[in-house]
Design a protein around this motif. Structure first.
Motif, PDB file in Angstrom:
ATOM      1  N   MET A  43       0.825  -1.189   0.000  1.00  0.00           N
ATOM      2  CA  MET A  43       0.000   0.000   0.000  1.00  0.00           C
ATOM      3  C   MET A  43       0.868   1.252   0.000  1.00  0.00           C
ATOM      4  O   MET A  43       0.481   2.260  -0.566  1.00  0.00           O
ATOM      5  CB  MET A  43      -0.903  -0.057   1.230  1.00  0.00           C
ATOM      6  N   LYS A  44       2.009   1.164   0.621  1.00  0.00           N
ATOM      7  CA  LYS A  44       2.905   2.300   0.698  1.00  0.00           C
ATOM      8  C   LYS A  44       3.385   2.714  -0.691  1.00  0.00           C
ATOM      9  O   LYS A  44       3.413   3.895  -1.021  1.00  0.00           O
ATOM     10  CB  LYS A  44       4.091   1.918   1.587  1.00  0.00           C
ATOM     11  N   ARG A  45       3.695   1.740  -1.525  1.00  0.00           N
ATOM     12  CA  ARG A  45       4.180   2.019  -2.870  1.00  0.00           C
ATOM     13  C   ARG A  45       3.083   2.648  -3.726  1.00  0.00           C
ATOM     14  O   ARG A  45       3.338   3.567  -4.505  1.00  0.00           O
ATOM     15  CB  ARG A  45       4.697   0.727  -3.502  1.00  0.00           C
ATOM     16  N   VAL A  46       1.852   2.180  -3.581  1.00  0.00           N
ATOM     17  CA  VAL A  46       0.732   2.728  -4.343  1.00  0.00           C
ATOM     18  C   VAL A  46       0.485   4.186  -3.963  1.00  0.00           C
ATOM     19  O   VAL A  46       0.233   5.021  -4.839  1.00  0.00           O
ATOM     20  CB  VAL A  46      -0.536   1.872  -4.112  1.00  0.00           C
ATOM     21  N   PHE A  80       5.792   7.948   6.532  1.00  0.00           N
ATOM     22  CA  PHE A  80       5.762   7.925   7.983  1.00  0.00           C
ATOM     23  C   PHE A  80       4.799   6.914   8.586  1.00  0.00           C
ATOM     24  O   PHE A  80       4.778   6.740   9.794  1.00  0.00           O
ATOM     25  CB  PHE A  80       5.452   9.322   8.531  1.00  0.00           C
ATOM     26  N   LYS A  81       3.993   6.252   7.764  1.00  0.00           N
ATOM     27  CA  LYS A  81       3.065   5.285   8.351  1.00  0.00           C
ATOM     28  C   LYS A  81       3.680   3.894   8.352  1.00  0.00           C
ATOM     29  O   LYS A  81       4.533   3.574   7.536  1.00  0.00           O
ATOM     30  CB  LYS A  81       1.720   5.309   7.621  1.00  0.00           C
ATOM     31  N   LYS A  82       3.194   3.086   9.268  1.00  0.00           N
ATOM     32  CA  LYS A  82       3.689   1.725   9.373  1.00  0.00           C
ATOM     33  C   LYS A  82       3.053   0.864   8.290  1.00  0.00           C
ATOM     34  O   LYS A  82       1.940   1.113   7.851  1.00  0.00           O
ATOM     35  CB  LYS A  82       3.376   1.158  10.748  1.00  0.00           C
TER      36      LYS A  82
END
Length: 153
Positions: A1-4, A60-62
């Protein structure tokens, strides 16, 4: 999800930069007046700002979030699909049927999708909103809304 999130944030930033680049080709307004570039300028600022927030948030999110699978048979997804199709049909029918009829039917359908079941109130609110928008655009802004080719206009 971070990459998206990073990918869509960068796409938003690129689109915002492109809008800023294209705003140079808009005609200049006389001093003290709002020109044609004002609204796209505000939208480009909003898109750029939210894109920056999205990219920074993704750093910054996990990563421990779990992603739920997309299920097309969920009621909310189906209502969103119906509203998307209704919006496309509204846009296509606007010039042939006219603003007044299309908007009243469209608003009534949207209220029905939002689970409103007071039919008299739905029609009354749709009529009031349509009349208000029509009067504001035609009287105060001097913008003609399509009345429909079916009616000879």
């Amino acid at each position: 999800m971070k990459r998206v999130d990073i990918i869509f944030g960068v796409i938003g930033l690129v689109l915002s930069a492109y809008v800023f680049y294209m705003l140079d080709s808009f005609p200049n307004a006389p001093p003290g007046e709002v020109g044609a570039d004002f609204f796209p300028y505000i939208l480009a600022i909003g898109l750029g700002g939210t894109s920056i927030v999205l990219v920074l948030q993704s750093f910054f999110k996990k990563v421990s979030e779990t992603v739920e699978p997309f299920n097309i048979f969920e009621t909310g997804i189906q209502r969103a699909g119906v509203s998307l199709v209704a919006t496309v049909i509204y846009c296509l029918a606007l010039y042939s049927i006219g603003f007044i009829v299309c908007t009243m039917v469209y608003l009534t359908l949207m209220m029905f999708l939002l689970k409103e079941r007071k039919y008299f109130q739905m029609v009354l609110v749709s009529g009031a909103i349509t009349a208000t928008i029509f009067l504001v655009f035609s009287s105060f802004l001097n913008i003609t809304l399509p009345l429909g080719t079916i009616y000879g206009y």
